[in-house]
Design a protein around this motif. Sequence first.
Motif, short mmCIF file in Angstrom:
data_model
loop_
_atom_site.label_atom_id
_atom_site.label_comp_id
_atom_site.label_asym_id
_atom_site.label_seq_id
_atom_site.Cartn_x
_atom_site.Cartn_y
_atom_site.Cartn_z
N GLU A 192 13.82 69.33 66.60
CA GLU A 192 13.14 69.27 65.32
C GLU A 192 11.72 68.80 65.58
O GLU A 192 11.26 68.74 66.72
CB GLU A 192 13.87 68.28 64.40
CG GLU A 192 15.30 68.66 64.09
CD GLU A 192 16.02 67.59 63.29
OE1 GLU A 192 15.44 66.48 63.14
OE2 GLU A 192 17.14 67.84 62.82
N ALA A 193 11.01 68.43 64.51
CA ALA A 193 9.62 68.00 64.67
C ALA A 193 9.50 66.71 65.48
O ALA A 193 8.57 66.55 66.27
CB ALA A 193 8.99 67.81 63.29
N GLY A 194 10.42 65.77 65.30
CA GLY A 194 10.27 64.48 65.96
C GLY A 194 11.35 64.12 66.95
O GLY A 194 11.30 63.06 67.58
N TYR A 195 12.37 64.98 67.10
CA TYR A 195 13.49 64.62 67.95
C TYR A 195 14.17 65.89 68.44
O TYR A 195 14.17 66.92 67.76
CB TYR A 195 14.50 63.76 67.17
CG TYR A 195 15.76 63.45 67.92
CD1 TYR A 195 15.78 62.47 68.91
CD2 TYR A 195 16.94 64.14 67.65
CE1 TYR A 195 16.95 62.19 69.61
CE2 TYR A 195 18.12 63.85 68.34
CZ TYR A 195 18.11 62.88 69.32
OH TYR A 195 19.25 62.59 70.01
N GLY A 196 14.74 65.80 69.65
CA GLY A 196 15.44 66.95 70.19
C GLY A 196 16.42 66.55 71.27
O GLY A 196 16.45 65.40 71.72
N VAL A 197 17.20 67.54 71.71
CA VAL A 197 18.18 67.34 72.77
C VAL A 197 18.09 68.54 73.71
O VAL A 197 18.01 69.69 73.27
CB VAL A 197 19.61 67.22 72.22
CG1 VAL A 197 20.61 67.03 73.35
CG2 VAL A 197 19.71 66.07 71.23
N ALA A 198 18.10 68.25 75.01
CA ALA A 198 18.10 69.31 76.02
C ALA A 198 19.38 69.27 76.81
O ALA A 198 19.93 68.20 77.09
CB ALA A 198 16.90 69.15 76.95
N LEU A 199 19.88 70.44 77.16
CA LEU A 199 21.05 70.59 78.00
C LEU A 199 20.58 71.16 79.34
O LEU A 199 20.11 72.29 79.41
CB LEU A 199 22.07 71.51 77.33
CG LEU A 199 23.40 71.75 78.04
CD1 LEU A 199 24.11 70.42 78.32
CD2 LEU A 199 24.29 72.66 77.21
N LEU A 200 20.70 70.35 80.40
CA LEU A 200 20.20 70.72 81.73
C LEU A 200 21.36 71.17 82.61
O LEU A 200 22.52 70.79 82.39
CB LEU A 200 19.49 69.55 82.39
CG LEU A 200 18.52 68.72 81.52
CD1 LEU A 200 17.97 67.55 82.33
CD2 LEU A 200 17.39 69.58 80.99
#
Length: 359
Positions: A192-200
């Motif tokens: 989102e604009a201020g937060y996110g999650v990445a899957l590595l």
Amino acid sequence: PILECIDLGVTFGGLKAVDNFDITIGRTEIAGLIGPNGAGKTTIFNLLTKVYQPTHGTILLNGKDIHDLNTAQVNRAGIARTFQNIRLFGELSVEENSAVRCCVLVKRAFSRSAMEQRIVFYPHTRRIDFITHVDWHEEHALLKAAFPVDVYATRARYDIQFGSIERDTHRNTSWDAARFEVCAHKWADLSEAGYGVALLNDCKYGCDIHDGVMRLSLLRAPTHPNPNADRGAHTFTYALLPHEGDYRTGGVVREGYKLNQPAYALANAAEGLDFSFAGVQPANIIMETVKRAEDGEGAVLRLYECDDALTKASIRLPAGARRAWSCDLLEERERELEICDGCVEYTFKPFEIVTIRCE
């Protein structure tokens, strides 16, 4: 081991049967779990029904054997495909808890396979590693890791070589539905604009992100053309990285490189030793390759811009470099660059690949 099932069931027109393989709704009778086998028919012989045996072997849909119906007929009957998650804990323990990291050991056994995972937490990064070893002996099954996240975004970003691409996270059109999985080299990110999650990941490249769930395909079990494809022992690592902002401000690209090219600790290294063959600033310029020139004359640095942004960069050359050129991918010289204090400046276009040759 204790068997625990989550979201186990099939949906019938809004009604969900959980942990129940002998169900009758109206004239529809189901015994077992329904899932496509890739041949236009349906079968109950998947990962879960090898653990939970059905009460009887006949599956009837409106009075007809399910194996006589094609997938379209099953869908019209109001049965929605769902994905099944199972957890079987043979052992759950804290293997390590030190100033360097905390490691939780989880052992799982399901059907004819077994899994051992080390879930690792670090004090210096938000990244959570899942170091996984699987002894895989399934048929017609697909093993996925899934992470439901509290992030709302209509598009997700996936890593490709020398850049990244965006894909929709919804199925509004038939085209969207057909893109059920996306290739991602080192990471996939939902922000989102201020937060996110990445899957590595370090070697698993099939990702799909829909309805706030990030999933990574880990292992398959096909029987054609190779009847033993993917069978046996597998070791791999994937990781979850919560971060502020989008993939740019969250440092997702560099975390992907750290997972795939970790630093090695040496017992006899000199204290305080600091050395780098070459370098570059700012952080959105990635030095992907350092190599000897194909003709043996000098060194080649290959870099690219990873944030989709026009960027002026300073590239520190190897010690002793006296001349530098920008080159094409065949390492043929195009333009000589001015060296100042061992560095050259270069303006990168968004996602541009640049090759620097120095002698």
